[in-house]
Design a protein around this motif. Structure first.
Motif, PDB file in Angstrom:
ATOM      1  N   THR A 106      -0.408   5.320  -9.532  1.00  0.00           N
ATOM      2  CA  THR A 106      -0.562   5.039  -8.105  1.00  0.00           C
ATOM      3  C   THR A 106      -1.476   6.105  -7.530  1.00  0.00           C
ATOM      4  OG1 THR A 106       1.617   4.009  -7.883  1.00  0.00           O
ATOM      5  CG2 THR A 106       0.598   4.867  -5.874  1.00  0.00           C
ATOM      6  N   GLY A 152      -3.924   7.633  -4.154  1.00  0.00           N
ATOM      7  CA  GLY A 152      -4.008   7.677  -2.699  1.00  0.00           C
ATOM      8  C   GLY A 152      -3.877   9.105  -2.223  1.00  0.00           C
ATOM      9  N   TYR A 153      -3.445   9.243  -0.987  1.00  0.00           N
ATOM     10  CA  TYR A 153      -3.288  10.568  -0.390  1.00  0.00           C
ATOM     11  C   TYR A 153      -1.854  10.680   0.112  1.00  0.00           C
ATOM     12  CZ  TYR A 153      -8.288  10.426  -1.013  1.00  0.00           C
ATOM     13  OH  TYR A 153      -9.543  10.316  -1.587  1.00  0.00           O
ATOM     14  N   SER A 154      -1.643  10.717   1.406  1.00  0.00           N
ATOM     15  CA  SER A 154      -0.257  10.730   1.870  1.00  0.00           C
ATOM     16  C   SER A 154       0.400   9.365   1.655  1.00  0.00           C
ATOM     17  CB  SER A 154      -0.198  11.116   3.350  1.00  0.00           C
ATOM     18  OG  SER A 154      -1.025  10.257   4.117  1.00  0.00           O
ATOM     19  N   ASN A 155      -0.428   8.316   1.685  1.00  0.00           N
ATOM     20  CA  ASN A 155       0.059   6.959   1.425  1.00  0.00           C
ATOM     21  C   ASN A 155      -0.713   6.357   0.260  1.00  0.00           C
ATOM     22  OD1 ASN A 155       1.919   6.751   3.687  1.00  0.00           O
ATOM     23  ND2 ASN A 155       0.095   6.660   4.994  1.00  0.00           N
ATOM     24  N   PRO A 156      -0.072   5.486  -0.526  1.00  0.00           N
ATOM     25  CA  PRO A 156      -0.751   4.857  -1.661  1.00  0.00           C
ATOM     26  C   PRO A 156      -1.893   3.935  -1.199  1.00  0.00           C
ATOM     27  CG  PRO A 156       1.636   4.610  -1.839  1.00  0.00           C
ATOM     28  CD  PRO A 156       1.357   5.103  -0.447  1.00  0.00           C
ATOM     29  N   SER A 190      -1.564   0.743  -6.217  1.00  0.00           N
ATOM     30  CA  SER A 190      -0.311   1.060  -6.899  1.00  0.00           C
ATOM     31  C   SER A 190      -0.210   0.382  -8.258  1.00  0.00           C
ATOM     32  CB  SER A 190       0.878   0.623  -6.037  1.00  0.00           C
ATOM     33  OG  SER A 190       0.864   1.278  -4.778  1.00  0.00           O
ATOM     34  N   LEU A 243      -0.339  10.046  -7.386  1.00  0.00           N
ATOM     35  CA  LEU A 243       0.965   9.979  -6.742  1.00  0.00           C
ATOM     36  C   LEU A 243       2.040   9.596  -7.750  1.00  0.00           C
ATOM     37  CD1 LEU A 243      -0.015   8.160  -3.404  1.00  0.00           C
ATOM     38  CD2 LEU A 243       0.153  10.614  -3.859  1.00  0.00           C
ATOM     39  N   GLN A 284      -4.012  -3.649  -2.545  1.00  0.00           N
ATOM     40  CA  GLN A 284      -3.377  -2.461  -3.122  1.00  0.00           C
ATOM     41  C   GLN A 284      -3.043  -2.617  -4.613  1.00  0.00           C
ATOM     42  OE1 GLN A 284      -0.085  -1.347  -0.450  1.00  0.00           O
ATOM     43  NE2 GLN A 284      -1.448   0.144   0.463  1.00  0.00           N
TER      44      GLN A 284
END
Length: 315
Positions: free
Chosen positions: A11, A13-17, A20, A56, A216
């Protein structure tokens, strides 16, 4: 089977994916096209493969080793990268930039040997940059500058080359040249090529695999199978931006229908629903209740419709 690049349950991304549960793999000798809308995660995926973005979840391995366990020099020896936006070194010429690709193997003070110089000359020739080799990068067109950065990646001699939008700023002829060069390189020298492109209808002709980021998720597989299993990739999308326009009935294959709809809504705001256009390969047949005409160009269709509207025929 051992793959050169393996992505397992990753997965990114940064703070949110952003994307995935990525499960995919690529072998040496393959060319893979990475596609998806802007901001959807293409560059983030590339940076994750390079170890620049922490995953992540999951794992990415290069040649059997986890990317998280490779130091920058080891990654550079395995992967060459060309980003669509790169800083231009001050006072560097084309040959200076391309020669830089060799210095992942040598200390900065080392002098290139004759074999290195010959290889750099061949790269310059293959990229049609011979007449520009001593020009400063700041004096190049966007297209030739892009080719020079690609040349630096080729000079690096890494088994894996990643290119982020390599055909941006290139005309059709140079796009074909670059894509042909990349495919030939993959097959003749057993290199893995991963490149992103918005010009996917052209780029797919040169790729063995497609990675398509959507919703995603990463859709991956043999290029032709991915396209056949996702009809939206081959079905033209008719954009209805002219809200006052009412289209005539258009009887034509999907691509010709898309082009005709596009042409008509740009040129007419009137209600054309009493007309019918039928594609006949060599001409378009224009019909209404009291009118028939064979038109051999879009311009003829436009003129016929304008005349009909003006004289109120069939209204």
């Amino acid at each position: 089977m051992k793959y050169f690049l393996e992505i397992k349950q990753a997965t990114i991304g940064y703070s949110n994916p952003l994307v995935s549960e990525i499960d995919s793999s690529l072998e040496l000798g393959e060319v893979c096209l990475l596609m998806g809308n802007n901001g959807i995660g293409k560059t983030t995926l590339i940076k994750s493969i390079l170890g620049q973005n922490k995953l992540l979840k999951g794992e990415i391995s290069i040649n059997g080793k986890s990317i998280q366990k490779l130091d920058p020099n080891e990654i550079a020896s395995q992967i060459a990268i060309v980003f669509s936006k790169a800083e231009i070194p001050d006072n560097y010429t084309v040959i200076d930039l391309i020669s830089l690709g060799k210095y992942i193997h040598y200390p900065y003070y080392f002098k290139l040997n004759e074999i290195d110089k010959q290889e750099i000359t061949e790269i310059i020739n293959n990229l049609n940059l011979s007449e520009y080799q001593n020009k400063k990068l700041s004096e190049l067109s966007d297209g030739n500058l892009q080719k020079a950065f690609i040349g630096r990646a080729l000079a690096q001699n890494s088994p894996f080359i990643i290119l982020d939008e390599p055909t941006t700023h290139l005309d059709e002829e140079n796009k074909l040249m670059i894509l042909s060069l990349l495919r030939n390189l993959a097959k003749s020298e057993n290199k893995l090529i991963l490149f992103s492109s918005h010009d996917w209808r052209l780029a797919k002709e040169f790729s063995d695999k497609i990675w398509w980021i959507r919703g995603q998720k990463l859709v991956s597989g043999i290029s032709e199978e991915v396209i056949l299993n996702n009809s939206e990739l081959i079905t033209p999308k008719i954009l209805d931006f002219n809200k006052t326009f009412h289209s005539p009935e258009i009887d034509a294959p999907k691509l010709e229908k898309e082009m005709m709809f596009s042409f008509l809504q740009k040129n007419f705001s009137q209600d054309l629903r009493k007309f019918k256009l039928t594609f006949k390969n060599e001409f378009w047949e224009l019909n209404s209740e009291n009118f028939h005409d064979n038109c051999h160009s879009f311009q003829e269709i436009k003129q016929s419709l304008q005349t009909l509207i003006k004289t109120s025929i069939s209204y």
